[in-house]
Motif scaffolding. Structure first.
Motif, PDB file in Angstrom:
ATOM      1  N   ASP A   6       0.811  -1.223   0.000  1.00 33.38           N
ATOM      2  CA  ASP A   6       0.068  -0.059   0.211  1.00 33.38           C
ATOM      3  C   ASP A   6       0.828   1.066   0.195  1.00 33.38           C
ATOM      4  N   PRO A   8       2.976   4.570  -1.521  1.00 29.09           N
ATOM      5  CA  PRO A   8       2.443   5.352  -2.436  1.00 29.09           C
ATOM      6  C   PRO A   8       2.882   5.071  -4.065  1.00 29.09           C
ATOM      7  N   TYR A  91      11.599   9.420   2.330  1.00 32.33           N
ATOM      8  CA  TYR A  91      10.436   9.279   2.563  1.00 32.33           C
ATOM      9  C   TYR A  91       9.891   9.151   3.616  1.00 32.33           C
ATOM     10  N   GLN A  95       7.263  11.536   5.557  1.00 32.89           N
ATOM     11  CA  GLN A  95       6.076  11.057   6.158  1.00 32.89           C
ATOM     12  C   GLN A  95       5.830  11.721   7.707  1.00 32.89           C
ATOM     13  N   THR A 104      -1.436  15.408   3.206  1.00 33.21           N
ATOM     14  CA  THR A 104      -1.407  14.102   2.582  1.00 33.21           C
ATOM     15  C   THR A 104      -0.546  14.264   1.102  1.00 33.21           C
ATOM     16  N   ARG A 105       0.633  14.633   1.010  1.00 31.14           N
ATOM     17  CA  ARG A 105       1.138  15.012  -0.392  1.00 31.14           C
ATOM     18  C   ARG A 105       1.768  13.505  -0.652  1.00 31.14           C
ATOM     19  N   GLN A 106       0.731  12.689  -1.345  1.00 31.52           N
ATOM     20  CA  GLN A 106       1.078  11.482  -1.922  1.00 31.52           C
ATOM     21  C   GLN A 106       2.160  11.550  -2.855  1.00 31.52           C
ATOM     22  N   GLU A 107       2.102  12.647  -3.853  1.00 33.11           N
ATOM     23  CA  GLU A 107       3.053  12.776  -4.947  1.00 33.11           C
ATOM     24  C   GLU A 107       4.570  12.891  -4.818  1.00 33.11           C
ATOM     25  N   LEU A 109       5.646  11.901  -1.574  1.00 29.87           N
ATOM     26  CA  LEU A 109       6.167  10.628  -1.071  1.00 29.87           C
ATOM     27  C   LEU A 109       6.627   9.736  -1.958  1.00 29.87           C
ATOM     28  N   ALA A 110       5.543   9.720  -3.222  1.00 30.44           N
ATOM     29  CA  ALA A 110       6.185   8.835  -4.213  1.00 30.44           C
ATOM     30  C   ALA A 110       7.351   9.170  -4.956  1.00 30.44           C
TER      31      ALA A 110
END
Length: 344
Positions: A6, A8, A91, A95, A104-107, A109-110
């Motif tokens: 799960d 990113p 990473y 977090q 919640t900046r998923q991009e 983290l990715a």
């Protein structure tokens, strides 16, 4: 330790990304070597010894000559794993920051995962370059790290691993041209025609300053102190010898120490294309098998050979880190096509 499906970046996407990371131009051995994928973590090949036999004349009623068959030798090498990882990197820092601020900046983290994966892939590429250099130095892959001690000897003929009688650092007395002719004849006698000379910039400079070479190009009474590389290659061509290709001086970082992949005192006779001599065989890592066996990744068994990348989660204490895993090593597919001389 478990794969973090799960994360990113999913394992399929991360593996696709790292398999497309280009090989840096300075890693010329890895870039020029062939690549093959194995599904059983072993590589098998056969070396055929071909002999240029002749037919026989006979009388019209005479006995017909019976020729001999070429001989062959089958070889098998078990591939070894190599891997690397980064923990508590960008990473995890992101977090912590997003947990603190509620973001919640998923991009982001990715992107951190991709950055770590690219860096780790470079480390694997560097280790493979070093391994190829090790094989080209003496025809053997020698490993003493990560709990493994062993050696894969690819069987270069003993008379094709030599040391110059007079070190080429003695530019006045070393017989560079004589050495090259003698070594060329050895490989010809073993049934192989050398195609190019590969060596370091240091050795090339020693060749261009060698008295025997200078005298052969300009004459012994001209008082010259060096020749150009073009002069050198013209002389070699006139003697029917292989040409010197661009110098190779790559170094990689090993535990903080800059380490040459091939010592700067070695001279090699090889095929013009390294693909005809060296192949990097890639097998299936335990991580790849986990992806194949899971119902959360779309990797098929046929796609499993090669480098893979995942995000791992361990704990407690809980940590997440990027992990790049592979099984692979260089293999000499025709050991007689390698000649190595320690010249300096």
């Amino acid at each position: 330790m478990a794969i973090f499906f799960d994360a990113p970046v999913e394992p399929d996407a991360l593996t696709t990304f790292i398999r497309e990371v280009p090989i840096p131009s300075e890693l010329r051995l890895l870039e020029e070597s062939g690549e093959r994928f194995e599904t059983d973590n072993t590589i098998d090949w056969a070396e055929i010894t071909q002999t240029n036999r002749t037919a026989r004349y006979r009388s019209y009623d005479g006995r017909i000559h019976v020729s001999a068959r070429d001989t062959g030798e089958e070889k098998r090498v078990k591939l070894l794993p190599l891997s690397t990882s980064l923990s508590m990197g960008e990473y995890e820092r992101l977090q912590l920051e997003f947990a603190r601020t509620g973001g919640t900046r998923q991009e982001a983290l990715a992107r951190a995962i991709y950055n770590d994966a690219e860096r780790l892939t470079r480390e694997v590429q560097n280790r493979l370059e070093q391994a190829i250099g090790d094989v080209l130095t003496d025809g053997k892959l020698t490993i003493n790290e990560g709990g493994f001690v062993g050696e894969a000897d690819y069987g270069v003929p003993a008379n094709q691993i030599v040391t110059a009688a007079i070190a080429w650092t003695d530019t006045t007395n070393a017989t560079v041209l004589t050495d090259l002719v003698a070594w060329y004849d050895v490989q010809i006698g073993n049934g192989v025609i050398p195609e190019v000379i590969r060596t370091s910039n240091r050795v090339i400079r020693l060749m261009t300053k060698n008295k025997e070479i200078i005298d052969a190009v300009h004459g012994s009474t001209q008082g010259r102190t060096r020749v150009t590389i073009d002069d050198l290659n013209s002389l070699l061509a006139s003697e029917g010898l292989p040409q010197v290709v661009a110098s190779y001086d790559t170094q990689v970082d090993v535990d903080g120490t800059a380490t040459r992949t091939i010592p700067d005192d070695r001279l090699l006779f090889t095929p013009a294309s390294l693909t005809d001599l060296v192949q990097v065989a890639m097998g299936i890592s335990a991580t790849a098998l986990e992806l194949v066996d899971s119902n959360l990744a779309e990797m098929d068994f046929e796609e499993a050979p090669g480098i893979v990348g995942v995000v791992e989660k361990i704990g407690p204490p809980y940590r997440e880190f990027t992990f790049v895993d592979a099984v692979g090593m260089p293999v000499l597919t025709d050991a007689k096509r390698l000649f190595v001389a320690d010249v300096a």
